[in-house]
Design an enzyme around this catalytic site. Sequence first.
Site, PDB file in Angstrom:
ATOM      1  N   ASP A   1      -1.022  -7.258  14.946  1.00  0.00           N
ATOM      2  CA  ASP A   1      -1.176  -6.523  13.688  1.00  0.00           C
ATOM      3  C   ASP A   1      -2.673  -6.358  13.420  1.00  0.00           C
ATOM      4  O   ASP A   1      -3.343  -7.278  12.945  1.00  0.00           O
ATOM      5  CB  ASP A   1      -0.494  -7.304  12.557  1.00  0.00           C
ATOM      6  CG  ASP A   1      -0.595  -6.600  11.207  1.00  0.00           C
ATOM      7  OD1 ASP A   1      -1.327  -5.601  11.090  1.00  0.00           O
ATOM      8  OD2 ASP A   1       0.073  -7.064  10.263  1.00  0.00           O
ATOM      9  N   ASP A   2      -3.210  -5.163  13.721  1.00  0.00           N
ATOM     10  CA  ASP A   2      -4.659  -4.937  13.646  1.00  0.00           C
ATOM     11  C   ASP A   2      -5.069  -4.441  12.258  1.00  0.00           C
ATOM     12  O   ASP A   2      -5.437  -3.286  12.075  1.00  0.00           O
ATOM     13  CB  ASP A   2      -5.078  -3.938  14.720  1.00  0.00           C
ATOM     14  CG  ASP A   2      -6.596  -3.868  14.875  1.00  0.00           C
ATOM     15  OD1 ASP A   2      -7.297  -4.658  14.216  1.00  0.00           O
ATOM     16  OD2 ASP A   2      -7.066  -3.028  15.654  1.00  0.00           O
ATOM     17  N   GLU A   3      -5.033  -5.356  11.298  1.00  0.00           N
ATOM     18  CA  GLU A   3      -5.509  -5.057   9.944  1.00  0.00           C
ATOM     19  C   GLU A   3      -6.555  -6.088   9.543  1.00  0.00           C
ATOM     20  O   GLU A   3      -6.592  -7.199  10.065  1.00  0.00           O
ATOM     21  CB  GLU A   3      -4.350  -5.096   8.946  1.00  0.00           C
ATOM     22  CG  GLU A   3      -3.252  -4.080   9.237  1.00  0.00           C
ATOM     23  CD  GLU A   3      -2.130  -4.183   8.232  1.00  0.00           C
ATOM     24  OE1 GLU A   3      -2.185  -3.482   7.221  1.00  0.00           O
ATOM     25  OE2 GLU A   3      -1.194  -4.970   8.465  1.00  0.00           O
ATOM     26  N   TRP A   4      -7.438  -5.692   8.592  1.00  0.00           N
ATOM     27  CA  TRP A   4      -8.435  -6.571   8.000  1.00  0.00           C
ATOM     28  C   TRP A   4      -9.407  -7.146   9.023  1.00  0.00           C
ATOM     29  O   TRP A   4      -9.991  -8.204   8.833  1.00  0.00           O
ATOM     30  CB  TRP A   4      -7.748  -7.713   7.230  1.00  0.00           C
ATOM     31  CG  TRP A   4      -6.744  -7.221   6.257  1.00  0.00           C
ATOM     32  CD1 TRP A   4      -5.397  -7.343   6.339  1.00  0.00           C
ATOM     33  CD2 TRP A   4      -7.007  -6.479   5.070  1.00  0.00           C
ATOM     34  NE1 TRP A   4      -4.795  -6.729   5.269  1.00  0.00           N
ATOM     35  CE2 TRP A   4      -5.763  -6.187   4.471  1.00  0.00           C
ATOM     36  CE3 TRP A   4      -8.177  -6.021   4.444  1.00  0.00           C
ATOM     37  CZ2 TRP A   4      -5.639  -5.477   3.293  1.00  0.00           C
ATOM     38  CZ3 TRP A   4      -8.057  -5.301   3.254  1.00  0.00           C
ATOM     39  CH2 TRP A   4      -6.802  -5.037   2.695  1.00  0.00           C
TER      40      TRP A   4
ATOM     41  N   ARG B   1       0.836  -1.195   0.000  1.00  0.00           N
ATOM     42  CA  ARG B   1       0.000   0.000   0.000  1.00  0.00           C
ATOM     43  C   ARG B   1       0.865   1.237   0.000  1.00  0.00           C
ATOM     44  O   ARG B   1       0.629   2.178   0.720  1.00  0.00           O
ATOM     45  CB  ARG B   1      -0.936  -0.017   1.201  1.00  0.00           C
ATOM     46  CG  ARG B   1      -1.967  -1.119   1.126  1.00  0.00           C
ATOM     47  CD  ARG B   1      -2.734  -1.195   2.400  1.00  0.00           C
ATOM     48  NE  ARG B   1      -1.812  -1.514   3.474  1.00  0.00           N
ATOM     49  CZ  ARG B   1      -2.115  -1.381   4.744  1.00  0.00           C
ATOM     50  NH1 ARG B   1      -3.281  -0.928   5.092  1.00  0.00           N
ATOM     51  NH2 ARG B   1      -1.243  -1.689   5.683  1.00  0.00           N
TER      52      ARG B   1
END
Length: 402
Positions: A163-166, A11
């Site tokens: 890892d606080d994604e998705w 990204r």
Amino acid sequence: MNQNVRNHRFRKGIAGLGALATAAAGLFVGTAGATADTTEPVDPQLAVYVEVNSNDLANVADYTLAESGEAAIDMAMIFAANINYDGEKAYLHFNERVTETLENAQTQIRPVQAKGTKVLLSVLGNHQGAGFANFSSFEEADAFAAQLEDAVDTYGLDGIDFDDEWTEYGANGTPQPNAQSFGWLATALRDRLGPDKIISLYAIGPTYTTTDFSLFDAAGVLDYAWNPYYPTYDAPTVPGLDDRGRLGAAAIDLSNTSAATAADFAERTVADGYGVYVAYNLTATDQSAYLSGITEALKGESTVYRAAPGDTTPPTVTIKSGAKYTKGDAEDGYKRISFGLHDEGQIDRLYVNGVLKDLTDDRWSDLNFVKSGAFGAVKGENTLQVLDVAGNTTEVSFVLTK
């Protein structure tokens, strides 16, 4: 999940926009916020994420520092397990490749740890609404912490990376993020793991932006927090975790960030006193030249790939036969003596009674016609020492009769 895991870090174009949006929301996410200086010299850690969906974690053990032979990589993240939702509660999920990596710990994890690298399990959201930032009570958070503890204990891991994604908070009727949730989770996990395991924060998502870090002992619970945007140099701000030695500003993608940028970030990491340098996507190919630009700045040594084992075999020394070279024998002594020298790692030099004779580095060499007065030899007892280029030594004693 696999597609998201593969693509979510690419990204580069929106990373800058994300940082601007965060700043506009009144959140201080940048190097300017991490102003505290460390009082002790920082030994920067190289932390590397390995996409185990497509690469073996064991590849990490292929990289060592050229001179010391120590591990080039300090922390290796198994990327990634997931926090999932079963309709009532969060649970820890391993996909097929993560499961293979963990269950084959003897070939995938132990060789990496044997080199001195810490192995962490990175845990990632999975579109189901369960996340680190929306537990409704300490008891809920502790129940998930217990699952993380079990993974660390069962597979002999060195810690957990958040890892606080998705996550997609709100999906499946899950709560929205709150300011206390991650503090509950991290505190519960630290209580369970004790002080010797690592807890790191990939500083992204509501776990970073919504958490009120003043509500728990961030410095006592978290070991590290680092920048999640590749390729940028921008340290996170975690109130209470002010020591730069526990923060990472540099974040690069090993497959998509230029070597010049990677090396520059490493130099800045050292100059600015940050303690972590984050690299993503270590693959099975030889990336030692690229990594050398990082480790030369961080550790003062280049990186080598699959270095050959160190030479520990001493040279072979034989007495040449035939009157042309040698007269006499070991029992009665020698009037003169000649030696053949051999070492696969190359002969370097020799000493006769401490007198140096430098040799051309080669697998084969000679010392011919040794007699009293030549090469430092004397009548009576003599000592020959032969060294190879690795410093291995063979010592031979002999007696000259005249």
